[in-house]
Design a protein around this motif. Structure first.
Motif, PDB file in Angstrom:
ATOM      1  N   PRO A  57     -17.405  -7.333  -0.392  1.00 20.90           N
ATOM      2  CA  PRO A  57     -17.764  -6.316   0.591  1.00 20.90           C
ATOM      3  C   PRO A  57     -18.499  -5.141  -0.041  1.00 20.90           C
ATOM      4  O   PRO A  57     -18.060  -4.607  -1.062  1.00 20.90           O
ATOM      5  CB  PRO A  57     -16.406  -5.888   1.164  1.00 20.90           C
ATOM      6  CG  PRO A  57     -15.399  -6.353   0.198  1.00 20.90           C
ATOM      7  CD  PRO A  57     -15.978  -7.444  -0.625  1.00 20.90           C
ATOM      8  N   LEU A  58     -19.624  -4.796   0.507  1.00 21.15           N
ATOM      9  CA  LEU A  58     -20.408  -3.684  -0.010  1.00 21.15           C
ATOM     10  C   LEU A  58     -20.062  -2.406   0.736  1.00 21.15           C
ATOM     11  O   LEU A  58     -19.711  -2.446   1.909  1.00 21.15           O
ATOM     12  CB  LEU A  58     -21.904  -3.952   0.188  1.00 21.15           C
ATOM     13  CG  LEU A  58     -22.483  -5.187  -0.459  1.00 21.15           C
ATOM     14  CD1 LEU A  58     -23.977  -5.227  -0.233  1.00 21.15           C
ATOM     15  CD2 LEU A  58     -22.178  -5.199  -1.938  1.00 21.15           C
ATOM     16  N   THR A  59     -20.137  -1.308   0.011  1.00 19.62           N
ATOM     17  CA  THR A  59     -19.996  -0.018   0.699  1.00 19.62           C
ATOM     18  C   THR A  59     -21.373   0.341   1.228  1.00 19.62           C
ATOM     19  O   THR A  59     -22.326   0.481   0.457  1.00 19.62           O
ATOM     20  CB  THR A  59     -19.531   1.060  -0.298  1.00 19.62           C
ATOM     21  OG1 THR A  59     -18.425   0.524  -1.017  1.00 19.62           O
ATOM     22  CG2 THR A  59     -19.115   2.329   0.407  1.00 19.62           C
ATOM     23  N   VAL A  60     -21.491   0.427   2.544  1.00 24.01           N
ATOM     24  CA  VAL A  60     -22.799   0.749   3.135  1.00 24.01           C
ATOM     25  C   VAL A  60     -22.663   2.052   3.914  1.00 24.01           C
ATOM     26  O   VAL A  60     -21.568   2.405   4.366  1.00 24.01           O
ATOM     27  CB  VAL A  60     -23.288  -0.389   4.066  1.00 24.01           C
ATOM     28  CG1 VAL A  60     -23.659  -1.614   3.284  1.00 24.01           C
ATOM     29  CG2 VAL A  60     -22.243  -0.721   5.124  1.00 24.01           C
ATOM     30  N   PRO A  61     -23.734   2.785   4.054  1.00 24.84           N
ATOM     31  CA  PRO A  61     -23.645   4.062   4.788  1.00 24.84           C
ATOM     32  C   PRO A  61     -23.157   3.832   6.219  1.00 24.84           C
ATOM     33  O   PRO A  61     -23.415   2.773   6.809  1.00 24.84           O
ATOM     34  CB  PRO A  61     -25.093   4.562   4.794  1.00 24.84           C
ATOM     35  CG  PRO A  61     -25.778   3.808   3.714  1.00 24.84           C
ATOM     36  CD  PRO A  61     -25.090   2.505   3.563  1.00 24.84           C
ATOM     37  N   ALA A  62     -22.433   4.815   6.774  1.00 22.07           N
ATOM     38  CA  ALA A  62     -21.887   4.710   8.126  1.00 22.07           C
ATOM     39  C   ALA A  62     -23.009   4.374   9.105  1.00 22.07           C
ATOM     40  O   ALA A  62     -24.130   4.885   8.980  1.00 22.07           O
ATOM     41  CB  ALA A  62     -21.234   6.035   8.510  1.00 22.07           C
ATOM     42  N   GLY A  63     -22.708   3.463  10.024  1.00 24.18           N
ATOM     43  CA  GLY A  63     -23.698   3.099  11.039  1.00 24.18           C
ATOM     44  C   GLY A  63     -24.579   1.938  10.610  1.00 24.18           C
ATOM     45  O   GLY A  63     -25.286   1.345  11.428  1.00 24.18           O
ATOM     46  N   LYS A  64     -24.558   1.598   9.291  1.00 19.66           N
ATOM     47  CA  LYS A  64     -25.378   0.459   8.827  1.00 19.66           C
ATOM     48  C   LYS A  64     -24.516  -0.799   8.783  1.00 19.66           C
ATOM     49  O   LYS A  64     -23.300  -0.723   8.644  1.00 19.66           O
ATOM     50  CB  LYS A  64     -25.918   0.743   7.430  1.00 19.66           C
ATOM     51  CG  LYS A  64     -26.941   1.844   7.400  1.00 19.66           C
ATOM     52  CD  LYS A  64     -28.147   1.390   6.652  1.00 19.66           C
ATOM     53  CE  LYS A  64     -29.287   2.345   6.911  1.00 19.66           C
ATOM     54  NZ  LYS A  64     -30.379   2.179   6.023  1.00 19.66           N
ATOM     55  N   GLU A  65     -25.185  -1.937   8.855  1.00 16.49           N
ATOM     56  CA  GLU A  65     -24.443  -3.195   8.841  1.00 16.49           C
ATOM     57  C   GLU A  65     -24.560  -3.840   7.454  1.00 16.49           C
ATOM     58  O   GLU A  65     -25.652  -3.834   6.871  1.00 16.49           O
ATOM     59  CB  GLU A  65     -25.057  -4.129   9.892  1.00 16.49           C
ATOM     60  CG  GLU A  65     -24.115  -5.239  10.285  1.00 16.49           C
ATOM     61  CD  GLU A  65     -24.832  -6.259  11.177  1.00 16.49           C
ATOM     62  OE1 GLU A  65     -24.354  -7.388  11.231  1.00 16.49           O
ATOM     63  OE2 GLU A  65     -25.867  -5.912  11.762  1.00 16.49           O
ATOM     64  N   PRO A  93     -24.389  -7.725  -6.278  1.00 17.14           N
ATOM     65  CA  PRO A  93     -24.712  -7.948  -4.872  1.00 17.14           C
ATOM     66  C   PRO A  93     -26.158  -7.699  -4.471  1.00 17.14           C
ATOM     67  O   PRO A  93     -26.655  -8.347  -3.558  1.00 17.14           O
ATOM     68  CB  PRO A  93     -23.778  -6.982  -4.133  1.00 17.14           C
ATOM     69  CG  PRO A  93     -23.418  -5.955  -5.129  1.00 17.14           C
ATOM     70  CD  PRO A  93     -23.471  -6.603  -6.472  1.00 17.14           C
ATOM     71  N   ASN A  94     -26.848  -6.806  -5.142  1.00 14.78           N
ATOM     72  CA  ASN A  94     -28.166  -6.409  -4.629  1.00 14.78           C
ATOM     73  C   ASN A  94     -29.347  -6.938  -5.432  1.00 14.78           C
ATOM     74  O   ASN A  94     -30.482  -6.616  -5.134  1.00 14.78           O
ATOM     75  CB  ASN A  94     -28.241  -4.882  -4.553  1.00 14.78           C
ATOM     76  CG  ASN A  94     -27.192  -4.333  -3.612  1.00 14.78           C
ATOM     77  OD1 ASN A  94     -26.951  -4.905  -2.558  1.00 14.78           O
ATOM     78  ND2 ASN A  94     -26.530  -3.271  -4.004  1.00 14.78           N
ATOM     79  N   ASN A  95     -29.060  -7.733  -6.468  1.00 17.87           N
ATOM     80  CA  ASN A  95     -30.157  -8.262  -7.280  1.00 17.87           C
ATOM     81  C   ASN A  95     -30.047  -9.769  -7.416  1.00 17.87           C
ATOM     82  O   ASN A  95     -28.969 -10.328  -7.328  1.00 17.87           O
ATOM     83  CB  ASN A  95     -30.130  -7.660  -8.679  1.00 17.87           C
ATOM     84  CG  ASN A  95     -30.701  -6.265  -8.696  1.00 17.87           C
ATOM     85  OD1 ASN A  95     -30.109  -5.351  -8.133  1.00 17.87           O
ATOM     86  ND2 ASN A  95     -31.849  -6.111  -9.313  1.00 17.87           N
TER      87      ASN A  95
END
Ligand code: FAD
Length: 345
Positions: free
Chosen positions: A134-142, A168-170
């Motif tokens: 699980p990634l920490t994403v800014p509020a409101g983003k999926e 996760p991002n590369n």
């Protein structure tokens, strides 16, 4: 970076003197497990000079495709041309995962290649699996990227903790993997695979580090990772001299002697014979644990042995939790008696 572009599980098929090393087959075995979870295939990248003949073996152990980079500049391992070759393969074919053995060569090639292709690398992994991260994403983003990550587990902080790391991002997700940990699959002679010859475009007359001489050191300690039978001793053996009774048992069995870290710390045996988290990972057909308590760091290096026989005077010793056969008693009586029985068999 569009992560969806990256597909397939790749392994670096290390070869020394033109012969593929065992670690390559272990990596193919693990890559098959990951590829099955990802519903993709396995590619082995074979880099060297005059090594085409080895491709068939990689196919027999499970590679669906072999990418061959064959060039006189690649005869001996050197960081720069090998990094260039592997990075060019990655840039062209865009693998999702790249596995490299945590051997002296792999420990050099892994980081230099991951830096070249601008991704991360988890070194010295002992476990790999596909799972959610699980990634920490800014509020409101999926969070759309949390599935099918490679979860890479390795000892950290000198083995005091076990860390599971994701990238996760590369892409690609890159790991070096400890030799002896992953299991190779059964060899299937004549198994079909695709052979792709790839030219990474070496710059003509480019000067690399020149190898003037290769000096081979013959090790004076045995290779416990390839032994089929190991007679391993712990602090309970009592002294360096008393290891004689383990040597005798190993001799009648045609095995080798190994040990716990307590024995190395006491100076009774060299570190090359240490089994465990900060020693070697072994998987022999038969592992004797004699006077070894069974600390978690020791078990990490031997618990996948086919048959474990423990001899310990403490019936509550944790080694008995992983042993197939447990003998409670004094090793000074049991080991010589066992040796005598086997010798007379
Ligand atoms: P002990 O724990 O002292 O056990 C001796 C055993 O011998 C006891 O169970 C006792 O009952 C038995 N015994 C004594 N006399 C007799 C007798 N006459 N007959 C029969 N039984 C007898 N350890 C490793 O082995 N490998 C590693 O790679 C490793 N890495 C580590 C990494 C870290 C970061 C840390 C913190 C520790 C690590 N350790 C490792 C050390 C590990 O925690 C244990 O301390 C070590 O394995 C204990 O070794 P031992 O079982 O030989 O000794």
């Amino acid at each position: 970076m569009n992560l969806e572009e990256y597909k397939g599980v790749y392994i670096f098929a290390e070869q020394v003197d033109g012969k593929v090393s065992n670690i390559a087959y272990e990596l193919i075995g693990e890559a098959k497990n990951l590829a099955e979870a990802l519903k993709t295939d396995v590619t082995a990248v074979l880099i060297g000079s005059g090594v085409k003949g080895e491709a068939e073996k990689l196919g027999a152990y499970g590679a669906d495709r072999v990418i061959l980079v064959d060039d006189p500049a690649l005869k001996e391992y050197r960081t720069e041309p090998y990094t260039h070759a592997l990075a060019e393969v990655i840039n062209k074919y865009k693998p999702e995962i790249v596995l490299i053995g945590a051997t002296p060569i792999g420990r050099d090639l892994g980081p230099s290649t991951s830096a070249r292709v601008a991704t991360g690398l988890t070194a010295d992994c002992t476990k790999l699996e596909i799972g959610d991260f699980p990634l920490t994403v800014p509020a409101g983003k999926e969070d759309t990227q949390k599935h099918n990550q490679l979860l890479m587990t390795r000892p950290a902080f000198g083995g005091n903790t076990i860390a599971t790391i994701a990238c996760p991002n590369n892409r690609p997700q890159m790991a070096t993997v400890r030799p002896g940990v992953m299991q190779k699959r059964a060899k299937e002679d004549g198994r079909k695979f695709e052979l792709v010859e790839f030219n990474p475009g070496f710059t003509p007359n480019k000067r690399y580090v020149e190898i003037l001489e290769v000096v081979k050191k013959i090790s004076d300690t045995v290779d416990i990772m390839n032994a089929k039978i190991l007679v391993s001793g712990g602090r309970g053996v009592g002294s360096a001299e008393n290891f004689k009774i383990l040597d005798e048992l190993a001799e009648v069995l045609g095995g080798e002697v190994s040990c716990s870290r307590a024995v190395v710390d006491a100076g009774w045996k060299p570190q090359a014979l240490q089994v465990g988290q900060t020693g070697k990972t072994v998987r022999p057909q038969l592992y004797f644990a004699i006077g070894i308590s069974g600390a978690i760091q020791h078990l990490a290096g031997m618990e996948d042995s086919d048959l474990i026989i423990a001899i310990n005077k403490d019936e509550d010793a944790p080694i008995f939790d992983v042993a197939d056969i447990g003998i409670v008693g004094d090793l000074n009586q049991i080991v010589p008696a066992l040796t005598k029985q086997i010798a007379n068999y």
